[in-house]
Design a protein around this motif. Structure first.
Motif, PDB file in Angstrom:
ATOM      1  N   ARG A  14       0.822  -1.211   0.000  1.00 37.38           N
ATOM      2  CA  ARG A  14       0.000   0.000   0.000  1.00 37.38           C
ATOM      3  C   ARG A  14       0.857   1.262   0.000  1.00 37.38           C
ATOM      4  O   ARG A  14       0.480   2.294  -0.539  1.00 37.38           O
ATOM      5  N   TYR A  15       2.055   1.204   0.606  1.00 34.17           N
ATOM      6  CA  TYR A  15       2.924   2.379   0.707  1.00 34.17           C
ATOM      7  C   TYR A  15       4.064   2.361  -0.296  1.00 34.17           C
ATOM      8  O   TYR A  15       5.051   3.076  -0.126  1.00 34.17           O
ATOM      9  N   LYS A  16       3.939   1.579  -1.342  1.00 36.58           N
ATOM     10  CA  LYS A  16       4.951   1.519  -2.392  1.00 36.58           C
ATOM     11  C   LYS A  16       5.160   2.921  -2.988  1.00 36.58           C
ATOM     12  O   LYS A  16       4.209   3.622  -3.288  1.00 36.58           O
ATOM     13  N   GLY A  17       6.418   3.336  -3.093  1.00 39.46           N
ATOM     14  CA  GLY A  17       6.738   4.657  -3.613  1.00 39.46           C
ATOM     15  C   GLY A  17       6.909   5.719  -2.541  1.00 39.46           C
ATOM     16  O   GLY A  17       7.352   6.825  -2.833  1.00 39.46           O
ATOM     17  N   ASN A  18       6.577   5.401  -1.304  1.00 39.50           N
ATOM     18  CA  ASN A  18       6.704   6.366  -0.209  1.00 39.50           C
ATOM     19  C   ASN A  18       8.062   6.254   0.475  1.00 39.50           C
ATOM     20  O   ASN A  18       8.712   5.219   0.436  1.00 39.50           O
ATOM     21  N   THR A  19       8.444   7.322   1.137  1.00 38.40           N
ATOM     22  CA  THR A  19       9.703   7.367   1.868  1.00 38.40           C
ATOM     23  C   THR A  19       9.513   6.764   3.254  1.00 38.40           C
ATOM     24  O   THR A  19       8.529   7.045   3.930  1.00 38.40           O
ATOM     25  N   VAL A  20      10.478   5.926   3.636  1.00 39.38           N
ATOM     26  CA  VAL A  20      10.452   5.292   4.952  1.00 39.38           C
ATOM     27  C   VAL A  20      11.822   5.414   5.592  1.00 39.38           C
ATOM     28  O   VAL A  20      12.828   5.624   4.927  1.00 39.38           O
ATOM     29  N   ARG A  21      11.835   5.295   6.897  1.00 40.33           N
ATOM     30  CA  ARG A  21      13.078   5.183   7.645  1.00 40.33           C
ATOM     31  C   ARG A  21      13.108   3.754   8.155  1.00 40.33           C
ATOM     32  O   ARG A  21      12.124   3.281   8.705  1.00 40.33           O
ATOM     33  N   TYR A  22      14.201   3.060   7.923  1.00 37.40           N
ATOM     34  CA  TYR A  22      14.264   1.686   8.409  1.00 37.40           C
ATOM     35  C   TYR A  22      15.402   1.511   9.392  1.00 37.40           C
ATOM     36  O   TYR A  22      16.401   2.194   9.339  1.00 37.40           O
ATOM     37  N   ARG A  23      15.190   0.582  10.310  1.00 38.98           N
ATOM     38  CA  ARG A  23      16.193   0.210  11.301  1.00 38.98           C
ATOM     39  C   ARG A  23      16.318  -1.305  11.229  1.00 38.98           C
ATOM     40  O   ARG A  23      15.356  -2.022  11.461  1.00 38.98           O
ATOM     41  N   ALA A  24      17.511  -1.771  10.881  1.00 39.62           N
ATOM     42  CA  ALA A  24      17.752  -3.202  10.727  1.00 39.62           C
ATOM     43  C   ALA A  24      18.807  -3.664  11.716  1.00 39.62           C
ATOM     44  O   ALA A  24      19.843  -3.021  11.877  1.00 39.62           O
ATOM     45  N   THR A  25      18.537  -4.776  12.361  1.00 43.41           N
ATOM     46  CA  THR A  25      19.490  -5.386  13.280  1.00 43.41           C
ATOM     47  C   THR A  25      20.493  -6.185  12.459  1.00 43.41           C
ATOM     48  O   THR A  25      20.109  -7.042  11.670  1.00 43.41           O
ATOM     49  N   THR A  31      23.201  -1.988  14.629  1.00 45.60           N
ATOM     50  CA  THR A  31      21.985  -1.666  13.898  1.00 45.60           C
ATOM     51  C   THR A  31      22.320  -0.687  12.788  1.00 45.60           C
ATOM     52  O   THR A  31      23.260   0.104  12.895  1.00 45.60           O
ATOM     53  N   GLU A  32      21.545  -0.765  11.750  1.00 43.02           N
ATOM     54  CA  GLU A  32      21.704   0.146  10.612  1.00 43.02           C
ATOM     55  C   GLU A  32      20.413   0.939  10.505  1.00 43.02           C
ATOM     56  O   GLU A  32      19.329   0.369  10.474  1.00 43.02           O
ATOM     57  N   GLU A  33      20.525   2.251  10.467  1.00 45.89           N
ATOM     58  CA  GLU A  33      19.351   3.107  10.350  1.00 45.89           C
ATOM     59  C   GLU A  33      19.548   4.034   9.160  1.00 45.89           C
ATOM     60  O   GLU A  33      20.504   4.807   9.116  1.00 45.89           O
ATOM     61  N   ARG A  34      18.648   3.926   8.202  1.00 40.56           N
ATOM     62  CA  ARG A  34      18.749   4.718   6.974  1.00 40.56           C
ATOM     63  C   ARG A  34      17.356   5.121   6.508  1.00 40.56           C
ATOM     64  O   ARG A  34      16.353   4.680   7.023  1.00 40.56           O
ATOM     65  N   ARG A  35      17.354   5.937   5.485  1.00 39.00           N
ATOM     66  CA  ARG A  35      16.124   6.417   4.877  1.00 39.00           C
ATOM     67  C   ARG A  35      16.081   5.942   3.432  1.00 39.00           C
ATOM     68  O   ARG A  35      17.105   5.955   2.740  1.00 39.00           O
ATOM     69  N   GLY A  36      14.913   5.509   2.968  1.00 39.17           N
ATOM     70  CA  GLY A  36      14.801   5.026   1.604  1.00 39.17           C
ATOM     71  C   GLY A  36      13.372   5.088   1.091  1.00 39.17           C
ATOM     72  O   GLY A  36      12.460   5.526   1.785  1.00 39.17           O
ATOM     73  N   VAL A  37      13.199   4.622  -0.143  1.00 36.69           N
ATOM     74  CA  VAL A  37      11.898   4.614  -0.802  1.00 36.69           C
ATOM     75  C   VAL A  37      11.544   3.167  -1.134  1.00 36.69           C
ATOM     76  O   VAL A  37      12.388   2.426  -1.653  1.00 36.69           O
ATOM     77  N   ILE A  38      10.309   2.764  -0.855  1.00 41.61           N
ATOM     78  CA  ILE A  38       9.873   1.407  -1.182  1.00 41.61           C
ATOM     79  C   ILE A  38       9.737   1.317  -2.699  1.00 41.61           C
ATOM     80  O   ILE A  38       8.909   2.004  -3.302  1.00 41.61           O
ATOM     81  N   LEU A  39      10.578   0.492  -3.318  1.00 41.92           N
ATOM     82  CA  LEU A  39      10.579   0.361  -4.774  1.00 41.92           C
ATOM     83  C   LEU A  39       9.596  -0.689  -5.267  1.00 41.92           C
ATOM     84  O   LEU A  39       8.695  -0.386  -6.042  1.00 41.92           O
ATOM     85  N   GLU A  40       9.809  -1.917  -4.880  1.00 41.99           N
ATOM     86  CA  GLU A  40       9.010  -3.034  -5.369  1.00 41.99           C
ATOM     87  C   GLU A  40       8.617  -3.952  -4.232  1.00 41.99           C
ATOM     88  O   GLU A  40       9.307  -4.042  -3.222  1.00 41.99           O
ATOM     89  N   LEU A  73       7.063   5.031   8.335  1.00 38.44           N
ATOM     90  CA  LEU A  73       6.619   5.826   7.200  1.00 38.44           C
ATOM     91  C   LEU A  73       6.809   7.295   7.505  1.00 38.44           C
ATOM     92  O   LEU A  73       6.418   7.777   8.568  1.00 38.44           O
ATOM     93  N   ILE A  74       7.413   8.026   6.570  1.00 34.45           N
ATOM     94  CA  ILE A  74       7.639   9.459   6.741  1.00 34.45           C
ATOM     95  C   ILE A  74       6.644  10.183   5.844  1.00 34.45           C
ATOM     96  O   ILE A  74       6.648   9.988   4.636  1.00 34.45           O
ATOM     97  N   LYS A  75       5.793  10.984   6.461  1.00 32.83           N
ATOM     98  CA  LYS A  75       4.745  11.680   5.718  1.00 32.83           C
ATOM     99  C   LYS A  75       5.178  13.089   5.382  1.00 32.83           C
ATOM    100  O   LYS A  75       5.383  13.900   6.274  1.00 32.83           O
ATOM    101  N   ASP A  76       5.347  13.367   4.106  1.00 30.39           N
ATOM    102  CA  ASP A  76       5.640  14.715   3.604  1.00 30.39           C
ATOM    103  C   ASP A  76       6.822  15.378   4.302  1.00 30.39           C
ATOM    104  O   ASP A  76       6.803  16.563   4.589  1.00 30.39           O
ATOM    105  N   ASN A  77       7.841  14.605   4.615  1.00 28.53           N
ATOM    106  CA  ASN A  77       9.051  15.102   5.278  1.00 28.53           C
ATOM    107  C   ASN A  77       8.726  15.856   6.567  1.00 28.53           C
ATOM    108  O   ASN A  77       9.450  16.736   6.981  1.00 28.53           O
ATOM    109  N   ALA A  78       7.610  15.529   7.165  1.00 31.19           N
ATOM    110  CA  ALA A  78       7.219  16.174   8.414  1.00 31.19           C
ATOM    111  C   ALA A  78       7.601  15.278   9.583  1.00 31.19           C
ATOM    112  O   ALA A  78       8.098  14.191   9.412  1.00 31.19           O
TER     113      ALA A  78
END
Length: 84
Positions: A14-25, A31-40, A73-78
């Motif tokens: 449902r959120y494909k194409g939106n910007t997210v911040r992810y935290r991976a163990t 831990t790795e914390e980055r920002r990205g866009v859901i591609l596929e 999920l990051i909404k409108d860079n807010a």
């Protein structure tokens, strides 16, 4: 609502194409914390484009279920955000 792989898959799709911040163990207290866009979204995994590294990463839905990976999920860079 029971949390299952199917419901997680639908929510990520449902959120494909939106910007997210992810935290991976990544192992022992790493831990790795980055920002990205859901591609596929695929039947067993999904991919993100990581803006800071100009690369793609993939995660399985099981990693979200077991909390090895957290998506926010990051909404409108807010400052308002929502966890997937």
């Amino acid at each position: 609502m029971a949390c299952s792989i199917q419901s997680i898959r639908q929510r990520v799709a449902r959120y494909k194409g939106n910007t997210v911040r992810y935290r991976a163990t990544k192992g022992r207290r790493k831990t790795e914390e980055r920002r990205g866009v859901i591609l596929e979204t695929y039947p067993c995994l999904f991919t993100l484009y990581v803006e800071s590294q100009h690369s793609k990463v993939s995660f399985s839905y099981a990693e979200l279920l077991t909390k090895e990976v957290e998506l926010e999920l990051i909404k409108d860079n807010a400052r308002t955000s929502e966890y997937l």
